[in-house]
Design a protein around this motif. Structure first.
Motif, PDB file in Angstrom:
ATOM      1  N   PRO A  10       3.373 -16.382   0.541  1.00 49.87           N
ATOM      2  CA  PRO A  10       4.092 -16.022   1.770  1.00 49.87           C
ATOM      3  C   PRO A  10       4.894 -14.387   1.434  1.00 49.87           C
ATOM      4  N   PHE A  11       4.185 -13.850   0.595  1.00 54.01           N
ATOM      5  CA  PHE A  11       4.945 -12.740   0.245  1.00 54.01           C
ATOM      6  C   PHE A  11       4.476 -11.609   1.111  1.00 54.01           C
ATOM      7  N   GLY A  12       3.447 -11.909   2.052  1.00 49.49           N
ATOM      8  CA  GLY A  12       3.093 -10.954   3.135  1.00 49.49           C
ATOM      9  C   GLY A  12       2.144 -11.831   4.010  1.00 49.49           C
ATOM     10  N   LYS A  13       2.111 -11.310   5.256  1.00 54.15           N
ATOM     11  CA  LYS A  13       1.303 -11.991   6.255  1.00 54.15           C
ATOM     12  C   LYS A  13      -0.064 -11.129   6.447  1.00 54.15           C
ATOM     13  N   VAL A  14      -0.744 -11.284   7.488  1.00 51.17           N
ATOM     14  CA  VAL A  14      -1.963 -10.916   7.618  1.00 51.17           C
ATOM     15  C   VAL A  14      -1.749  -9.317   7.653  1.00 51.17           C
ATOM     16  N   PRO A  15      -0.837  -8.731   8.662  1.00 46.22           N
ATOM     17  CA  PRO A  15      -0.637  -7.374   8.615  1.00 46.22           C
ATOM     18  C   PRO A  15      -0.521  -6.609   7.465  1.00 46.22           C
ATOM     19  N   ASP A  16       0.348  -7.401   6.532  1.00 46.52           N
ATOM     20  CA  ASP A  16       0.556  -6.789   5.487  1.00 46.52           C
ATOM     21  C   ASP A  16      -0.626  -6.439   4.375  1.00 46.52           C
ATOM     22  N   MET A  17      -1.460  -7.669   4.399  1.00 44.24           N
ATOM     23  CA  MET A  17      -2.680  -7.918   3.812  1.00 44.24           C
ATOM     24  C   MET A  17      -3.570  -6.739   4.109  1.00 44.24           C
ATOM     25  N   VAL A  18      -3.786  -6.523   5.510  1.00 45.94           N
ATOM     26  CA  VAL A  18      -4.805  -5.409   5.896  1.00 45.94           C
ATOM     27  C   VAL A  18      -4.084  -3.968   5.359  1.00 45.94           C
ATOM     28  N   ASP A  19      -2.825  -3.953   5.683  1.00 44.85           N
ATOM     29  CA  ASP A  19      -2.313  -2.651   5.200  1.00 44.85           C
ATOM     30  C   ASP A  19      -2.557  -2.271   3.761  1.00 44.85           C
ATOM     31  N   ASP A  20      -2.314  -3.433   2.990  1.00 45.78           N
ATOM     32  CA  ASP A  20      -2.714  -2.963   1.544  1.00 45.78           C
ATOM     33  C   ASP A  20      -4.075  -2.595   1.219  1.00 45.78           C
ATOM     34  N   LEU A  21      -5.048  -3.243   2.039  1.00 45.75           N
ATOM     35  CA  LEU A  21      -6.386  -3.037   1.793  1.00 45.75           C
ATOM     36  C   LEU A  21      -6.742  -1.471   2.346  1.00 45.75           C
ATOM     37  N   ASP A  22      -5.907  -1.144   3.340  1.00 47.37           N
ATOM     38  CA  ASP A  22      -5.956   0.317   3.974  1.00 47.37           C
ATOM     39  C   ASP A  22      -5.680   1.317   2.803  1.00 47.37           C
ATOM     40  N   GLN A  23      -4.538   1.096   2.303  1.00 47.51           N
ATOM     41  CA  GLN A  23      -3.840   1.826   1.284  1.00 47.51           C
ATOM     42  C   GLN A  23      -4.703   1.835   0.090  1.00 47.51           C
ATOM     43  N   GLY A  24      -5.483   1.011  -0.256  1.00 49.33           N
ATOM     44  CA  GLY A  24      -6.356   0.731  -1.550  1.00 49.33           C
ATOM     45  C   GLY A  24      -7.581   1.502  -1.377  1.00 49.33           C
ATOM     46  N   MET A  25      -8.033   1.146   0.106  1.00 46.33           N
ATOM     47  CA  MET A  25      -9.339   2.082   0.298  1.00 46.33           C
ATOM     48  C   MET A  25      -8.921   3.728   0.233  1.00 46.33           C
TER      49      MET A  25
END
Length: 300
Positions: A36-51
């Motif tokens: 619950p520390f993040g929802k789908v938008p947060d997860m996708v944003d983390d992947l975006d920043q990682g890329m």
């Protein structure tokens, strides 16, 4: 990697990373916030920043930023495919003058002047504009493994197994599982047909014996991608393989499924064969009968 959106961690990539390292391939394992520390938008944003980090830094570690393949398994396949669709819509909306942003960029304006509505505010995937700087043209290919690309269908399947779909609704803002389903996004009014042409080659790998996410998930997503105009989208469904077999039981038996899936994108078919022949064979960790029994008992 996967982890049902709640227990994912980059450490799950250790075995794959070691094996690809033996093939001369650099692996960047990107973490994302778990629910619950993040929802789908947060997860996708983390992947975006990682890329973005990966493209900016892989050369310093001996990698080639011009030869990158994105892959994800289970929840990781769901999130990474969402990221690609988000990116394709943003780039199609003409955000070449700044960082590609969001699905919102693809929506027609509700104002009288026409044009793009609020292109810098990713209302679907994040509350802040993206600051990453990478493009789909930099991606050589995509390999999704055992991916749940249709969350309503996954929820219905989990109900039949007595597991329920409450988690899926809770991790999606406003409980909107349809909006965060790649397959359904391709069929929604939000989708811009021209965006699919920007997608890289898409390979969706699935085991026919998957009890957690039925193989139809990959088959239907591949069909939706082709229908939307993606240059290449293939579903590869293998008999007898279960949900996590490609990343857990298979390597324990000495099977190189993921390496065999990824290397053709990076090296071409001929280069892949040469590299695989030069690699030391993957040694089984346990007798096959023990792994077979464990696989039957595994809940996934």
């Amino acid at each position: 990697m996967g982890g049902a959106w709640v227990i994912g961690h980059r450490a799950w990539n250790a075995q794959l990373g070691q094996r690809l390292m033996a093939a001369g391939v650099l692996v960047v394992a990107i973490d994302y916030r778990n629910f619950p520390f993040g929802k789908v938008p947060d997860m996708v944003d983390d992947l975006d920043q990682g890329m973005s980090w990966a493209f900016a830094n892989v050369a310093a570690y001996g990698g080639d930023p011009a030869n990158v393949v994105l892959t994800g398994q289970s929840a990781g396949a769901h999130l990474s495919s969402l990221l690609l669709l988000q990116r394709s819509l943003a780039e199609c909306a003409g955000e070449a003058a700044g960082p590609p942003d969001d699905l919102e960029a693809a929506r027609p304006s509700t104002g009288g002047g026409g044009g793009v509505a609020n292109p810098r505010r990713p209302a679907v995937f994040s509350e802040e504009p993206s600051t990453s700087a990478w493009s789909l043209r930099d991606i050589r290919g995509y390999v999704g493994v055992s991916g749940p690309y249709d969350l309503p269908a996954l929820g219905a399947h989990l109900e039949t197994r007595g597991l329920g779909g409450a988690l899926l609704r809770q991790m999606c803002p406003d409980g909107d599982v349809e909006r965060f389903s790649p397959t359904l996004l391709l069929k929604s009014p939000e989708w811009e047909p021209r965006a699919a042409q920007r997608l890289p080659r898409m390979l969706l790998f699935h085991g026919a014996a998957d009890k957690t996410v039925p193989a139809a998930s990959s088959e239907e997503f591949a069909h939706a991608l082709r229908g939307a105009g993606a240059p290449e989208a293939v579903a590869d469904v293998r008999p007898l393989l279960a949900h996590a077999e490609v990343i857990i039981e298979g390597p324990m038996r000495g099977e190189d499924h993921q390496v065999q899936l990824l290397l053709p994108f990076l090296l071409g078919e001929a280069g892949c064969r040469v590299r695989l022949e030069a690699m030391p064979p993957l040694q089984p960790l346990y007798p096959k009968w023990i792994i077979s029994v464990a696989s039957r008992l595994m809940p996934f």
